[in-house]
Design an enzyme around this catalytic site. Structure first.
Site, short mmCIF file in Angstrom:
data_model
loop_
_atom_site.label_atom_id
_atom_site.label_comp_id
_atom_site.label_asym_id
_atom_site.label_seq_id
_atom_site.Cartn_x
_atom_site.Cartn_y
_atom_site.Cartn_z
N LYS A 36 2.84 14.82 -68.46
CA LYS A 36 2.60 14.26 -67.13
C LYS A 36 3.88 13.58 -66.65
CE LYS A 36 0.72 10.28 -69.53
NZ LYS A 36 -0.45 9.61 -70.03
N TYR A 40 26.08 -6.34 -51.77
CA TYR A 40 25.23 -6.95 -50.76
C TYR A 40 24.93 -8.42 -51.08
CZ TYR A 40 24.19 -2.36 -48.76
OH TYR A 40 24.28 -1.15 -48.16
#
Ligand SMILES: *Cc1c(COP(=O)(O)O)cnc(C)c1O
Length: 822
Positions: A492, A717
């Site tokens: 999965k 940032y």
């Protein structure tokens, strides 16, 4: 093979007895792989028994193909009608018999044999030594890392009478294994590369491991080793006759004192012998692992008597190329197998074998160069042609002059170019569409240029998946359960980030019994890519009933409503569907609870169209000791629930409960099947067997730019990266959009550059991150390791308060996945 063998010789060597038709010819090929039979009438097929498969199953088909000689286990029953057609040599253990034949053949080789062992660098030392020696001699060597109980015999059969030296590698993973390798290899000259922690779980301690490895050299005339590894030095000098030893060291006191001058892109290695003669070599490497490997190569070449100019010539041509067989995404949905390092027949076999295991594609194409130094061309290319034919290729592109001999075998399916340049000139990538392309050639043809032309260009970040490590981990869990217990593997979430199709395909070839995905879409995609194993879908929805049926996916049914809907669907369409029942014993996610059992039983009886393929439950805390008691309660409740359900069934569904951690903690509850997840991908969550698993994936990126910043500058940032003293930073081509978690910002995370830690500085950006490289020598384009062998997922996950599962599954699909065999 050195000397063809008659049946009588084979019987004597293997202590076997013969049944069936008396074979009067001689055997000059030995194979364990039914697809690698080329000259059937001269081939001995050895039927090995593995955990999953018995090679004997292929015998009837091989008899049809003309193979007339087989080595089989005594207890194997020869199928009716075969005795008239072929000879069967019966032995107690086919593996031991295979080894005995190899040992016999080895003794017929009177030229020097080099045996290599050690924890790291065996394969590279073998390859490099092979290249250097081939300046002066015809060299036979083991293909890839064929160094095991089976790999070594196959390598020995690759030695031919024209060879002048053979280089064989020996790898062991537990005590007691070296003896048989020694008897086969019988090295004249040994190289002990180094000692480390690999396979430590198979040994009492590191000294025991050194002793076991040293057995390889018990009859060697010379042993090359580096005195700088103290444990290794002490053990060797204590137990091996001093006359045999050829030591080197960066310190005084060895047979060769070595000093290294590292320059920009190359290094000078100066060897001072105890008689004061000196040798200076230039080598195209500067990293310490390569320099250690190269020094082994130089000392071995000198010890074998190769002359100095030839050694230097050979060293100058070495390149830090990838020796691994690698699977890469190509343009137009094609898949490339990159084997640009290969230069012999044995390697070609390995690569073709790998090709034959890939998912089906439109056509199979081989791009192959001349095979250099492989003996008589007429003979070699006839054999190459037969080999290629047995793998059913659709087109062959030959590069070089000798290879033109293939034209007579393949006609229009063969194209020939005299040089790589001419091929590149003519090569139009758009002629390939959804093809499987094997690119394999000798070093001097520089086929990496061909790979570059055909590969899909994605940005600089790659996730490398080691398929051998995956196999290793699979086998580790397989050994923890009984042979008959089935292995379901959870693929999965894109196989925990690793790439579902390739991993599922690999699992199919190594003997997984079942796959499981979370959603129908994942299952459909696997089917479309040719995956044939049964697939369980954990979380199916009503809208996908048609697709489940069309693609033969087996849904998990977890509630009465869902059971009824699916049952009606099956009745209306008059089909039978295989389903799995999830029993909730404490997870409280999906599944039938205890009080719903009687309703469930009624449903099972009302809808016989739904065949219950399995009953399972899922443990909530199998990885943690603190939940041991709860886990046992869950298993107890599950046992009761499944017994009640079994009572209304006329057939026996598979019963399963354990995930990776459960397999380790509760082997007594393995029942019919286990569900392997994270462990396959190299993380042992219980911490009990950490060193037994191998890291499967390495996430790598590259340095885009280096900046030197003034005191007080800030990085990124919001000015979160502070450099009060100034410093040097590197900008890497990976960000949170690639799955590099933003929580690694501001020093929480680090990467490795040239083996050194570089902490994250400032905030992780969307596509980039900056790291502090103050103390590291680094240049633009250098590689940075994000996760991988030396940088553990568990530790990184801990640093940001998450679990390895999340880190693995977050790696974005835009990151290129590359698969390799090492
Ligand atoms: C994911 C999953 C597993 C595998 O768990 P691991 O901890 O990764 O081994 C097993 N069973 C079920 C039902 C799962 O959802």
């Amino acid at each position: 093979m050195l000397s063809p063998l008659s049946i009588d010789q084979l019987l004597a060597v293997t202590a076997g007895e013969v049944r069936g038709r008396r074979f009067s010819g001689t055997i000059s090929k030995v194979t364990i792989d039914s697809r690698q039979v080329v000259q059937a009438e001269q081939t001995l097929f050895v039927a090995l028994r593995g955990a999953k498969a018995d090679g004997a199953a292929y015998i009837p088909k091989l008899v049809e193909e003309g193979v007339c000689c087989f080595l089989v286990q005594r207890d194997w029953e020869i199928p009716e009608g075969l005795e008239e057609k072929a000879s069967f040599i019966l032995v107690n253990d086919t593996r031991l018999a295979l080894q005995a034949i190899a040992a016999y053949e080895r003794k017929l080789f009177a030229k020097p044999v080099v045996g290599i062992t050690g924890s790291n660098g065996k394969t590279i030392v073998k390859e490099w030594l092979g290249q250097v020696l081939s300046q002066s001699y015809a060299v036979a060597k083991s293909p890839k890392s064929y160094n095991s109980q089976i790999g070594v015999p196959l390598s020995i059969f690759g030695i031919e009478s024209y060879h002048q030296v053979a280089i064989l590698e020996a790898g062991i993973s537990k005590a007691g294994e070296m003896d048989s390798l020694q008897q086969m290899i019988l090295p004249d000259l040994g190289i002990f590369t180094n000692i480390g922690n690999a396979h430590q779980e198979g040994f009492e301690d590191i000294i025991e491991k050194i002793k076991e490895k040293l057995l390889l050299f018990s009859n060697a005339k010379l042993l090359v080793y580096c005195r700088d590894h103290e444990l290794l030095r002490d053990e060797i000098e204590r137990s091996v006759d001093g006359q045999k030893l050829v030591s080197w060291s960066t310190l005084p006191g060895a047979d060769f004192s070595v000093s290294v001058k590292r320059l920009e892109v190359q290094s000078k290695i100066i060897l001072l012998k105890s008689d004061l003669s000196t040798f200076t070599f230039s080598v195209p490497f500067t990293d310490s692992a390569s320099l250690e490997n190269i020094t082994h190569v130089i000392v071995a070449a000198l010890s074998l008597g190769q002359d100095f100019p030839a050694i230097q010539e050979g060293l100058g041509q070495l390149k830090p190329v990838d020796m691994r067989l690698t699977l890469k995404p190509g343009l137009n949905e094609s898949l490339l197998i990159d084997d640009t390092y290969n230069n012999d027949l044995a390697g070609l076999k390995v690569a073709l074998e790998f090709l034959s295991h890939q998912r089906p594609k439109r056509s199979k194409i081989l791009i192959l160069s001349d095979l250099l130094q492989q003996g008589l061309p007429e003979k070699v290319y006839t054999e190459v042609a037969e080999l290629i034919r047995s793998y059913g290729l659709d087109k062959i592109i030959g590069v070089g002059t000798e290879i033109s001999r293939l034209a007579e075998h393949f006609g229009a399916a063969f194209e020939n170019y005299a040089s790589t340049d001419l091929l590149l000139h003519a090569l139009d990538p758009d002629t390939f569409q959804n093809d499987l392309i094997l690119i394999t050639g000798a070093r001097s043809f520089a086929f990496e240029r061909v790979v570059n032309r055909l590969q899909l260009r994605v940005h600089g970040t790659t996730l490398e998946i080691n398929l051998n490590a995956l196999t290793h981990n699979f086998n580790f869990y397989k050994r923890l359960v009984k042979p008959e217990t089935k292995m379901m593997v959870m693929v999965k979430a894109f196989a925990y980030g690793g790439g579902a199709a390739e991993i599922a395909n690999h699992l199919q070839t190594i003997g997984a019994d079942y796959l499981a995905v979370a959603f129908s879409d994942e299952g459909i995609s696997l089917r479309k890519q040719g995956i044939k194993l049964p697939i369980m879908v954990l979380n199916p929805v009503e809208e996908s009933f048609d697709l489940l049926r069309e693609y033969q996916l087996e849904p998990v049914v977890f509630s009465p409503e869902f059971f009824r809907k699916l049952g009606k669907y099956a009745q209306n369409h008059a089909v039978k569907l295989a389903i799995h029942l999830d029993l909730d014993t404490g997870m409280h996610r999906l599944g039938f609870e205890k009080q719903q059992l009687s309703e469930l039983k009624d449903l099972i009886c009302a809808f016989p169209e739904l065949r219950i393929a399995s009953l399972y439950t899922h443990l909530v805390g199998a990885d943690e000791e603190m939940h041991e008691e709860f886990s046992r309660l869950q298993l107890q409740e599950f046992t009761e629930m499944k017994t009640e359900i079994e009572a209304v069934l006329a057939y026996q569904p598979l019963i399963h409960a354990l995930n990776s951690a459960g397999i380790v903690h509760f082997p007594e509850f393995q029942m019919d099947m286990v569900r392997l997840g994270i462990g396959l991908y190299g993380v042992e969550v219980t911490g009990k067997h950490d060193s037994a698993l191998k890291a499967v994936s390495i996430l790598k990126t590259s340095v885009s730019q280096i900046k030197t910043l003034a005191p007080g500058a800030t990085v990124g940032y919001s000015r979160k990266g502070l450099l009060p003293e100034g410093g040097k930073i590197a900008t890497l081509a990976i960000g949170y959009a690639d799955g590099y978690d933003r929580r690694f910002s501001q020093g929480k995370g680090y990467v490795l550059i040239h083996g050194k830690k570089a902490p994250v500085i400032g905030n992780v950006c969307m596509d980039m991150v900056m790291v502090d490289v103050g103390a590291i020598e680094v240049k633009e384009g250098d590689e940075a390791i994000i996760y991988g062998e030396q940088i553990s997922l568990k530790e990184l996950a801990d640093r940001i308060g998450t679990i390895p599962y999340e880190l693995l599954t977050n790696i974005s699909t835009r990151v290129k996945r590359v698969y390799y065999l090492d």
